[in-house]
Design an enzyme around this catalytic site. Structure first.
Site, PDB file in Angstrom:
ATOM      1  N   ASP A 114      18.936  52.925  57.243  1.00 12.73           N
ATOM      2  CA  ASP A 114      17.635  52.873  57.896  1.00 12.73           C
ATOM      3  C   ASP A 114      16.945  54.230  57.908  1.00 12.73           C
ATOM      4  O   ASP A 114      17.575  55.280  57.725  1.00 12.73           O
ATOM      5  CB  ASP A 114      17.756  52.325  59.313  1.00 12.73           C
ATOM      6  CG  ASP A 114      18.609  53.199  60.224  1.00 12.73           C
ATOM      7  OD1 ASP A 114      19.604  53.773  59.737  1.00 12.73           O
ATOM      8  OD2 ASP A 114      18.271  53.323  61.416  1.00 12.73           O
ATOM      9  N   GLU A 179      21.252  53.711  62.389  1.00 18.17           N
ATOM     10  CA  GLU A 179      21.619  55.056  62.845  1.00 18.17           C
ATOM     11  C   GLU A 179      20.460  55.751  63.541  1.00 18.17           C
ATOM     12  O   GLU A 179      20.657  56.486  64.508  1.00 18.17           O
ATOM     13  CB  GLU A 179      22.087  55.896  61.653  1.00 18.17           C
ATOM     14  CG  GLU A 179      22.693  57.246  62.021  1.00 18.17           C
ATOM     15  CD  GLU A 179      21.685  58.364  62.154  1.00 18.17           C
ATOM     16  OE1 GLU A 179      22.061  59.456  62.632  1.00 18.17           O
ATOM     17  OE2 GLU A 179      20.505  58.173  61.774  1.00 18.17           O
TER      18      GLU A 179
END
Length: 446
Positions: A114, A179
Site C-alpha cells: 500500500d 502498513e
C-alpha cells in the site's frame, strides 16, 4: 599413434571448453541484461493506486488488481515447488521458501504493497500514478515507499529460481497491504499465522534507512545506514477551555493564547541531524474558533512525538506535563508505544553482518553503519518472533530525496532499481552460510 590420439583428444577438449565458456558467457549476459518486460511490470505496479486512507478505508479493488499483477509478473515464483504462497487477510501475501538444510534458522524479508494518497494538484512533475519516465527516473507514488522492494524481492527470487537455485537456509517474504495505516490487518495476521506454526526467525529485514549521500552534516562520503531500532511514537492532545466572548472585549489571555504558549514551550530548534539524535516534537493539528468576531471557548492542538530509543513513552509523557506546566491546559494521550528494542550490530551478529556484506557486494564504495529508523514500520509487530529486526532499503538518497517519500515527485532511477534487485539477489545467496562470512569479497552475478 597413441600420442596423436592424445593430442587430438586434448585439442577437442580445449575446443569444447572454449565453446562452453562462450555459451556460459552468452547465458550470463542474458541474465544481466534488463528486459523491457521488467520495466513494464514495475511501471504497472506503480500505476495501481493501492492507497490506504485509514484502517477502515483501503482500495480493495486496487489490491486485488495488484495480486493479479504479481502472479502474472513472477510466474516461476508462483509455480515453483520450493515456494508456498498464501493470501493473508484477503490482500496480504506470505511466501515460504523451503531451504535444503532445515537446521538453519530461517529469516524474513518484509515489504508493503500500500501507499499514501497523492494528488497531481500537489505539484507533481508527472501524475503520481502514471509511472512516467523522465530522464531515466520513474515517477510515481510507491517508487520509494515501498513497491520498489516488493517488486525487487520477487524479481530477485524469480531470477534465482530460473537459474535452478535452491536455498540452503529457508526464508519468508511477507507483503503487507496496510502498513501505511499501522499494519493492523496485514502484518498482524501474518504474525499470527507464523506464531501458530511456531516459527522463529534468525533476523528480519524491512524498509527503513537508506544510502545517504550529502544528506547529513559531518558525514563524509556516502554511507549505508542499517536501522537497528525504530523510534516510538506518541500523539498527545492539548486543549484549553475558557468562557466564550466577543472579540471586541478580549481578555488578557484567550484559549488560543494559552494553548499557543504551551505549544511553544514544547518546540525546539531542529538541525538536520535532530531526528536521528533525539525525540522529536511536531504540532500536526491546531483547531480553534468558529467565527472571526467570537472568542473560542475551546482550543485544541495535537502533538506527535517520535521517541528516541534512549527514552520511553512514559518519560516523554512526564516531560510533556512538566514542560507545559499549566493546569489550564489539559493533556490527553491519544495513542503511543515505546521505541523498539535495539537489535544486535556487533561483529558476531549474523543478520547485521550478512546485510552489511550484501550491501558492500553491491556498493563496495560505501561505509556501512547502524542507525535509528525515525519513521515507524509494521515490522514492530514481529518482535515476538525475532530478536533482530533491521530496517534498510538500498536506495541512494541525495539532498532533498528523503522529502520525496510521502511527498511530491516520488521517483526512482532505473539504475537504482537494478541495484535493489541485485541487493536482494545477493542477500538471499549470502544467507546460505551457517557461519558468518569473512570481510567483503566478491560480487554475486545475476
Amino acid at each position: 599413434l597413441s600420442k596423436q590420439y592424445f593430442y587430438r583428444e586434448m585439442l577437442l577438449r580445449f575446443l569444447w571448453l572454449i565453446v562452453a565458456v562462450l555459451c556460459l558467457s552468452r547465458g550470463t549476459n542474458k541474465r544481466v541484461a534488463r528486459s523491457p518486460s521488467q520495466w513494464s511490470r514495475t511501471r504497472k505496479a506503480i500505476r495501481i493506486p493501492t492507497v490506504s486512507y485509514s484502517p477502515t478505508d483501503i482500495n480493495a479493488t486496487a489490491l486485488h488488481e495488484f495480486s493479479r499483477l504479481l502472479r502474472k509478473a513472477f510466474p516461476t515464483v508462483f509455480s515453483s515447488s520450493l515456494v508456498q504462497h498464501e493470501v493473508v487477510a484477503d490482500y496480504s501475501h506470505l511466501f515460504t521458501v523451503q531451504g535444503s538444510q532445515p537446521d538453519l534458522v530461517p529469516y524474513m524479508l518484509l515489504a508493503h504493497i500500500d501507499v499514501v494518497p497523492a494528488s497531481e494538484s500537489d505539484g507533481w512533475d508527472a501524475p503520481p500514478f502514471s509511472a512516467k519516465e523522465i530522464d531515466n527516473f520513474i515517477y510515481g507514488r510507491g517508487t520509494l515507499d515501498d513497491k520498489e522492494c516488493v517488486m525487487g524481492m520477487l524479481q530477485a527470487l524469480e531470477y534465482l529460481l530460473l537459474k535452478g537455485y535452491r536455498p540452503q537456509r529457508g526464508f519468508y517474504i511477507g507483503l503487507g497491504h496496510d502498513e501505511e495505516v499501522s499494519g493492523l490487518n496485514g502484518a498482524l495476521n501474518i504474525v499470527r499465522l507464523l506464531k501458530q506454526r511456531n516459527v522463529h526467525l534468525s533476523f528480519l529485514l524491512d524498509e527503513g534507512l537508506l544510502v545517504v549521500d550529502g544528506v547529513m552534516k559531518g558525514l563524509d562520503g556516502p554511507a549505508a545506514l542499517i536501522g537497528v531500532s525504530e523510534k516510538g511514537s506518541a500523539t498527545v492532545k492539548l486543549s484549553v477551555t475558557s468562557a466564550p466572548g466577543h472579540s471586541s472585549m478580549p481578555p488578557r489571555e484567550s484559549s488560543i493564547g494559552i494553548l499557543a504558549a504551551a505549544v511553544k514551550r514544547l518546540l525546539a530548534l531542529k538541525p538536520e541531524t535532530n531526528a536521528f539524535s533525539r525525540t522529536t516534537t511536531a504540532v500536526t493539528m491546531f483547531n480553534a474558533g468558529v467565527k472571526v468576531n467570537v472568542l473560542p471557548s475551546v482550543a485544541e492542538a495535537y502533538v506527535n512525538f517520535r521517541i528516541h530509543s534512549a527514552q520511553s513513552l512514559q518519560e516523554v509523557l512526564d516531560l510533556v506535563d512538566s514542560t507545559v506546566g499549566d493546569q489550564r491546559v489539559k493533556v490527553e494521550v491519544v495513542d503511543g508505544f515505546d521505541p523498539l528494542p535495539v537489535s544486535s550490530y556487533s561483529e558476531t551478529s549474523y543478520g547485521f553482518q550478512i546485510i552489511k556484506k550484501s550491501i558492500l557486494d553491491v556498493f563496495p564504495q560505501l561505509t556501512v553503519a547502524p542507525g535509528i529508523c525515525v519513521a515507524n514500520t509494521d515490522s514492530r509487530h514481529f518482535k515476538d518472533l525475532v530478536a533482530d529486526i533491521y530496517r534498510f532499503i538500498p536506495i541512494w538518497a541525495k539532498a532533498g530525496d528523503a522529502q520525496r517519500i510521502h511527498g511530491i515527485n516520488e521517483r526512482i532511477s532505473k539504475k537504482n532499481y537494478e541495484d535493489i534487485v541485485g541487493f536482494y539477489f545477493t542477500l538471499i545467496q549470502n544467507c546460505d552460510v551457517k557461519e558468518l562470512p569473512e570481510t567483503h569479497s566478491g560480487v554475486h552475478e545475476f
